[in-house]
Design a protein around this motif. Structure first.
Motif, PDB file in Angstrom:
ATOM      1  N   LEU A 103      24.463  28.408  -3.620  1.00 39.41           N
ATOM      2  CA  LEU A 103      25.725  28.411  -4.375  1.00 39.41           C
ATOM      3  C   LEU A 103      26.139  28.043  -5.728  1.00 39.41           C
ATOM      4  N   THR A 104      25.268  26.991  -6.197  1.00 41.34           N
ATOM      5  CA  THR A 104      25.630  26.509  -7.342  1.00 41.34           C
ATOM      6  C   THR A 104      24.436  25.355  -7.762  1.00 41.34           C
ATOM      7  N   ALA A 105      24.535  25.203  -9.049  1.00 44.23           N
ATOM      8  CA  ALA A 105      23.396  23.796  -9.349  1.00 44.23           C
ATOM      9  C   ALA A 105      24.286  23.215 -10.565  1.00 44.23           C
ATOM     10  N   THR A 106      23.945  21.870 -10.514  1.00 45.80           N
ATOM     11  CA  THR A 106      24.650  20.932 -11.539  1.00 45.80           C
ATOM     12  C   THR A 106      23.295  20.278 -12.042  1.00 45.80           C
ATOM     13  N   TYR A 107      23.480  20.543 -13.406  1.00 49.82           N
ATOM     14  CA  TYR A 107      22.154  19.963 -14.206  1.00 49.82           C
ATOM     15  C   TYR A 107      22.341  18.708 -14.690  1.00 49.82           C
ATOM     16  N   LEU A 108      21.244  17.690 -14.891  1.00 52.96           N
ATOM     17  CA  LEU A 108      21.420  16.401 -15.114  1.00 52.96           C
ATOM     18  C   LEU A 108      20.784  16.275 -16.765  1.00 52.96           C
ATOM     19  N   PRO A 109      21.199  15.236 -17.267  1.00 53.40           N
ATOM     20  CA  PRO A 109      20.833  15.147 -18.871  1.00 53.40           C
ATOM     21  C   PRO A 109      19.460  15.410 -19.044  1.00 53.40           C
ATOM     22  N   ALA A 110      18.939  15.650 -20.075  1.00 51.11           N
ATOM     23  CA  ALA A 110      17.575  16.084 -20.262  1.00 51.11           C
ATOM     24  C   ALA A 110      16.873  14.493 -20.202  1.00 51.11           C
ATOM     25  N   GLY A 111      15.733  14.588 -19.790  1.00 53.82           N
ATOM     26  CA  GLY A 111      14.795  13.340 -19.422  1.00 53.82           C
ATOM     27  C   GLY A 111      15.003  12.767 -17.984  1.00 53.82           C
ATOM     28  N   SER A 112      16.014  13.222 -17.410  1.00 55.39           N
ATOM     29  CA  SER A 112      16.346  12.630 -15.889  1.00 55.39           C
ATOM     30  C   SER A 112      15.232  13.113 -14.987  1.00 55.39           C
ATOM     31  N   LEU A 113      15.189  12.207 -14.057  1.00 48.75           N
ATOM     32  CA  LEU A 113      14.070  12.570 -12.734  1.00 48.75           C
ATOM     33  C   LEU A 113      15.199  12.326 -11.536  1.00 48.75           C
ATOM     34  N   PRO A 114      15.749  13.259 -10.840  1.00 49.49           N
ATOM     35  CA  PRO A 114      16.493  12.890  -9.765  1.00 49.49           C
ATOM     36  C   PRO A 114      15.507  12.498  -8.560  1.00 49.49           C
ATOM     37  N   ALA A 115      16.252  11.572  -7.675  1.00 48.50           N
ATOM     38  CA  ALA A 115      15.588  11.288  -6.480  1.00 48.50           C
ATOM     39  C   ALA A 115      16.419  11.201  -5.486  1.00 48.50           C
ATOM     40  N   ALA A 116      17.123  10.255  -4.917  1.00 49.86           N
ATOM     41  CA  ALA A 116      18.166  10.181  -4.024  1.00 49.86           C
ATOM     42  C   ALA A 116      19.419  10.762  -4.090  1.00 49.86           C
ATOM     43  N   THR A 117      19.989  11.263  -2.859  1.00 46.33           N
ATOM     44  CA  THR A 117      21.277  11.821  -2.942  1.00 46.33           C
ATOM     45  C   THR A 117      22.158  11.213  -1.795  1.00 46.33           C
ATOM     46  N   THR A 160      20.599   9.601  -7.764  1.00 43.21           N
ATOM     47  CA  THR A 160      19.923   8.668  -8.585  1.00 43.21           C
ATOM     48  C   THR A 160      18.855   9.130  -9.552  1.00 43.21           C
ATOM     49  N   ASP A 161      18.916   8.643 -10.696  1.00 46.32           N
ATOM     50  CA  ASP A 161      18.004   8.997 -11.587  1.00 46.32           C
ATOM     51  C   ASP A 161      16.892   8.040 -11.819  1.00 46.32           C
ATOM     52  N   CYS A 162      15.667   8.226 -11.377  1.00 45.45           N
ATOM     53  CA  CYS A 162      14.550   7.115 -11.320  1.00 45.45           C
ATOM     54  C   CYS A 162      13.832   7.071 -12.456  1.00 45.45           C
ATOM     55  N   GLN A 163      14.104   7.736 -13.404  1.00 45.75           N
ATOM     56  CA  GLN A 163      13.417   7.610 -14.714  1.00 45.75           C
ATOM     57  C   GLN A 163      14.321   6.839 -15.614  1.00 45.75           C
ATOM     58  N   ASN A 164      15.457   6.778 -15.557  1.00 46.56           N
ATOM     59  CA  ASN A 164      16.713   5.955 -16.513  1.00 46.56           C
ATOM     60  C   ASN A 164      17.373   5.100 -15.856  1.00 46.56           C
TER      61      ASN A 164
END
Length: 199
Positions: free
Chosen positions: A56-70, A81-85
């Motif tokens: 359907l669609t995508a939502t991008y996170l800021p550069a350098g992010s690492l998505p984990a849990a939703t 959650t962004d486990c990198q930042n």
């Protein structure tokens, strides 16, 4: 898979991306599949799919992010959650961009930046975050203020070694998958240890 466990479809290969982090899957309302991804050029975010696998669609996170849990709260805001930042992002209905974000606090005495690998909401939209590297659960209110910390490193009841999965029952009891202690612990809504569910 359908309700009988029969394979039905793959989720469109995420348009050349791959699932990342804890490979968290969340159903929002009305039943859309939310999947963290990492793109070919290092861009990360979440994708939304129907249960038939249609993108359907995508939502991008800021550069350098690492998505984990939703997870999804009662307002149908998708949290990731962004486990990198050490952040948690929120995406409101419409799913085009990040609506707001909170920093996950590093508390006094913690030697590591928070690593949020698990995420859940209670019935009041308080936010429960598994801080895996610091071996605790951090509970924030819906405005991002710390309410309390649950646990700490160790082997005893109420202590953790790499907690990851977290969920809440219909009456807001807290269940935590305490990975390296190989058990699941249950707590009251206020964070008091109740019992081992699996060990």
């Amino acid at each position: 898979f359908n309700h009988r466990g029969r394979h039905v479809t793959d989720t469109a290969a995420l348009h050349g991306s791959q699932m990342v982090g804890s490979c968290s899957l969340t159903l929002d309302n009305p039943q859309l599949l939310v999947i963290p991804f990492m793109g070919r050029e290092g861009r990360t975010g979440i994708t939304f799919h129907t249960l038939k696998g249609d993108f359907l669609t995508a939502t991008y996170l800021p550069a350098g992010s690492l998505p984990a849990a939703t997870a999804v709260n009662s307002k149908n805001h998708v949290a990731i959650t962004d486990c990198q930042n050490s952040k948690i992002f929120f995406i409101k209905e419409g799913r085009q961009k990040i609506s707001y974000a909170f920093d996950i606090p590093q508390l006094q005495g913690e030697h590591h930046q928070p690593q949020p690998l698990g995420l859940a909401f209670d019935s009041e939209d308080n936010i429960f975050i598994s801080d895996t590297i610091n071996c605790c659960i951090k509970v924030l209110d819906s405005a991002g203020n710390l309410l309390f910390k649950l646990g700490g490193p160790g082997y005893r009841p109420g202590e953790f070694r790499s907690p990851i999965g977290i969920c809440l029952t219909s009456d807001d009891k807290i269940l935590v998958a305490d990975r390296d202690n190989q058990r699941v612990q249950m707590f009251t809504p206020e964070g008091q240890f109740l019992e081992y569910i699996v060990r």
